[in-house]
Design an enzyme around this catalytic site. Structure first.
Site, PDB file in Angstrom:
ATOM      1  N   GLU A  82       0.852  -1.109   0.006  1.00 49.29           N
ATOM      2  CA  GLU A  82       0.047   0.003   0.110  1.00 49.29           C
ATOM      3  C   GLU A  82       1.000   1.379   0.110  1.00 49.29           C
ATOM      4  OE1 GLU A  82      -1.299   1.734   3.674  1.00 49.29           O
ATOM      5  OE2 GLU A  82      -2.011  -0.435   4.456  1.00 49.29           O
ATOM      6  N   CYS A 116      -3.188  -3.625   4.434  1.00 45.87           N
ATOM      7  CA  CYS A 116      -2.115  -4.749   4.914  1.00 45.87           C
ATOM      8  C   CYS A 116      -2.111  -6.132   4.090  1.00 45.87           C
ATOM      9  CB  CYS A 116      -1.926  -4.286   5.928  1.00 45.87           C
ATOM     10  SG  CYS A 116      -2.100  -3.282   6.799  1.00 45.87           S
ATOM     11  N   THR A 158       3.419   2.496  16.338  1.00 48.46           N
ATOM     12  CA  THR A 158       3.448   1.355  14.851  1.00 48.46           C
ATOM     13  C   THR A 158       3.381   1.613  13.977  1.00 48.46           C
ATOM     14  OG1 THR A 158       1.114   2.843  14.700  1.00 48.46           O
ATOM     15  CG2 THR A 158       1.041   1.130  16.715  1.00 48.46           C
ATOM     16  N   SER A 208     -10.129   0.140  13.939  1.00 54.64           N
ATOM     17  CA  SER A 208      -9.499  -0.511  13.355  1.00 54.64           C
ATOM     18  C   SER A 208      -9.328  -1.671  14.498  1.00 54.64           C
ATOM     19  CB  SER A 208      -8.456  -0.256  13.167  1.00 54.64           C
ATOM     20  OG  SER A 208      -7.584  -0.214  14.249  1.00 54.64           O
ATOM     21  N   HIS A 246      -1.543 -11.009  11.504  1.00 54.21           N
ATOM     22  CA  HIS A 246      -1.280  -9.420  10.511  1.00 54.21           C
ATOM     23  C   HIS A 246      -0.706  -9.546  12.397  1.00 54.21           C
ATOM     24  CE1 HIS A 246      -1.039  -5.687   9.372  1.00 54.21           C
ATOM     25  NE2 HIS A 246      -1.854  -5.485   9.414  1.00 54.21           N
ATOM     26  N   LYS A 255      -3.944 -10.251  21.869  1.00 51.38           N
ATOM     27  CA  LYS A 255      -5.798 -10.521  22.067  1.00 51.38           C
ATOM     28  C   LYS A 255      -6.518 -11.620  21.415  1.00 51.38           C
ATOM     29  CE  LYS A 255      -5.328  -5.191  24.217  1.00 51.38           C
ATOM     30  NZ  LYS A 255      -6.198  -4.567  24.278  1.00 51.38           N
ATOM     31  N   ASN A 322       4.916  -2.596  13.000  1.00 53.65           N
ATOM     32  CA  ASN A 322       3.787  -3.312  11.595  1.00 53.65           C
ATOM     33  C   ASN A 322       4.476  -2.477  10.144  1.00 53.65           C
ATOM     34  OD1 ASN A 322       1.733  -3.555  10.194  1.00 53.65           O
ATOM     35  ND2 ASN A 322       0.664  -2.222  10.755  1.00 53.65           N
ATOM     36  N   SER A 355      -7.058  -3.414   6.386  1.00 55.48           N
ATOM     37  CA  SER A 355      -7.725  -2.323   6.860  1.00 55.48           C
ATOM     38  C   SER A 355      -8.860  -2.069   5.562  1.00 55.48           C
ATOM     39  CB  SER A 355      -7.694  -1.276   7.067  1.00 55.48           C
ATOM     40  OG  SER A 355      -7.020  -1.433   8.491  1.00 55.48           O
TER      41      SER A 355
END
Ligand code: ACO
Length: 440
Positions: A82, A116, A158, A208, A246, A255, A322, A355
């Site tokens: 991207e 992503c 990030t 997000s 990811h 999580k 990331n 996203s």
């Protein structure tokens, strides 16, 4: 073709990084917010000598060198990214320089863009090409990666940078489990890039995260259905030896793995293993994305499994940040590097998210030894050769990138002596916006 998968994998990352513990001090946030709260260690970044073309050139040329790839053996090459520097010309066309000089211009595939997720779409395209009547017997290379940068503020830690290249072919040691995939896509504005005059995205961080978790729920359950159809047996997390995600930041991966177990619980609420989850059994899943009590209960019961099944695949995401399209495949490489031949016979569940949104869950199994991949990539050693710079230098470099964005007719000013040997770098952008590269 049969037994299609990965024969070789390589990552290119910049030679400099900033430490998250230094950034915490520099940004004046509470100690531990980035290192423990986000779970991140270091972050890679680029100055004005590197762009998505140079990163991809490095990833592909290093892959070809290390895995001794004959340029004429490649029939498909595609890129997921991207990081857009041209609204028309693809990264793939730039990479053709590496093949055309050897007489191979017959290479299908082009760039795929959606946050992503482009790398995963590119990979799936390559696999499907190999299963189809269009396949001509040659191998494919899939490139996935980005330069991830955010404006100053809570999202900046990030960011990250890195590009992965994978050599795909039949009878591979790392084989995708064909016919099983769980897909979820929808139209949301959780992270997007409507500002052509800026490299930075617009991001609604909380939205997000809820989108990411909703995508996990849907992809996991759809993957489970496809698994059950193919193998005729019930699917649960017990069927998974390792899981890759990811990784926008590591805490979300912890999580997310826990969230998969939550989906198992929803299928089997009376299982005594899930006794501590009983208080949550009547809450609608879509009301639980930010339920911290549920999160704590889930993270507690998945702690050991996280350490064994997920943590080995998180090294690069913690060290580079990331890498957007590269993140999931940097995870794959981290896992290969960490476990090596111990992966033989094991199933790896993979979750990819972009996203906007596009996501899928799929799996692969390692069928034969992969130690030679580990040796060729030499990951740990290469990570130690990076140079730590101060948050001041990091911030300066991002400001430099801002000043270069959309600019023509300039010679980048960053020095090149710090870069890894033999790396492509941006030498010049001419008055027509054409880019020239040289090697260190
Ligand atoms: N010690 C330990 N933990 C701490 C500390 C501390 N001193 N301070 C904060 N924390 C914890 C918080 O409790 C929180 O934990 P939780 O997530 O378990 O609730 C975590 O650190 C982050 O703190 P927040 O206050 O929630 O952080 P903030 O809102 O400032 O930013 C965010 C986080 C939203 C992720 C931001 O970095 C962002 O927008 N990033 C880009 C978007 C993104 O990555 N989204 C993910 C999917 S989309 C994609 O891949 C781009």
């Amino acid at each position: 073709a049969e037994n299609i998968g990965i024969h070789g994998i390589e990552i290119y990352f910049p030679s400099t990084y900033v430490a998250q513990e230094d950034l915490e001090k520099f940004d004046g946030v509470s100690q531990g917010k980035y290192t423990l709260g986000l779970g991140q260690t270091n972050m890679a970044f680029c100055g004005d000598r590197e762009d998505i073309y140079s990163l991809a050139l490095n990833a592909v040329s290093n892959l070809m060198e290390k895995f001794d790839v004959d340029p004429n053996s490649i029939g498909r090459l595609e890129v997921g990214t991207e990081t857009v520097i041209d609204k028309s010309k693809s990264v793939k066309t730039v990479l053709m320089d590496l093949f055309a000089k050897h007489g191979n211009t017959s290479i299908d595939g082009i760039d795929t863009i959606n946050a992503c997720y482009g790398g995963t779409s590119a990979l799936h395209n390559a696999l499907q090409w190999m299963e189809s009547s269009y396949w001509d017997g040659r191998n494919a290379i899939v490139v996935a990666g980005d330069i991830a940068v955010y404006e100053k503020g809570p999202a900046r830690p990030t960011g990250g940078a890195g590009v992965v290249a994978m050599l795909i072919g039949p009878n591979a040691p790392i084989q995708f489990e064909n016919g099983i995939r769980g897909v979820h896509m929808e139209n949301v504005y959780d992270f997007y890039k409507p500002d052509m005059d800026s490299e930075y995205p617009r991001v609604d961080g909380k939205l997000s995260i809820s989108c990411y978790l909703r995508a996990i729920d849907n992809c996991y359950n759809r993957y489970a259905k496809a698994f059950e159809k193919k193998f005729g047996e019930k699917f649960s997390l017990d069927k998974v030896d390792y899981a890759l995600f990811h990784s926008p930041y590591n805490k979300l991966v912890q999580k997310s793995f826990a969230r998969m177990l939550y989906n198992d619980f929803l299928q089997n609420k009376e299982d005594p293993r899930f006794a501590t989850l009983a208080p949550f059994k009547d809450i609608a899943p879509e009301d639980t994305y930010f339920n911290t009590d549920l999160e704590k209960a889930l993270v507690a019961i998945t702690k050991t499994d996280y350490a064994n099944k997920v943590a080995p695949g998180t090294t690069l995401a913690k060290q580079l940040g990331n890498t957007y399209c590269g993140s999931t495949y940097g995870g794959l490489l981290s896992l290969v590097d960490a476990i090596g031949d111990g992966l033989v016979g094991k199933r790896v569940l993979t979750f990819s998210y972009g996203s906007g949104l596009a996501a899928s869950a799929f799996s692969f199994k390692v069928e034969s030894p992969i130690k030679s991949i580990v040796d060729k990539v030499d990951l740990k050693q290469r990570l130690t050769k990076r140079v730590r710079v101060t948050p001041e230098v990091f911030t300066e470099k991002l400001s430099l990138r801002e000043s270069r964005h959309n600019l023509k007719n300039y010679t980048p000013s960053d020095p090149t002596h710090n870069m890894f040997p033999n790396s492509f770098y941006l030498a010049q952008v001419d008055e027509a916006g054409k880019r020239k590269y040289e090697r260190t």
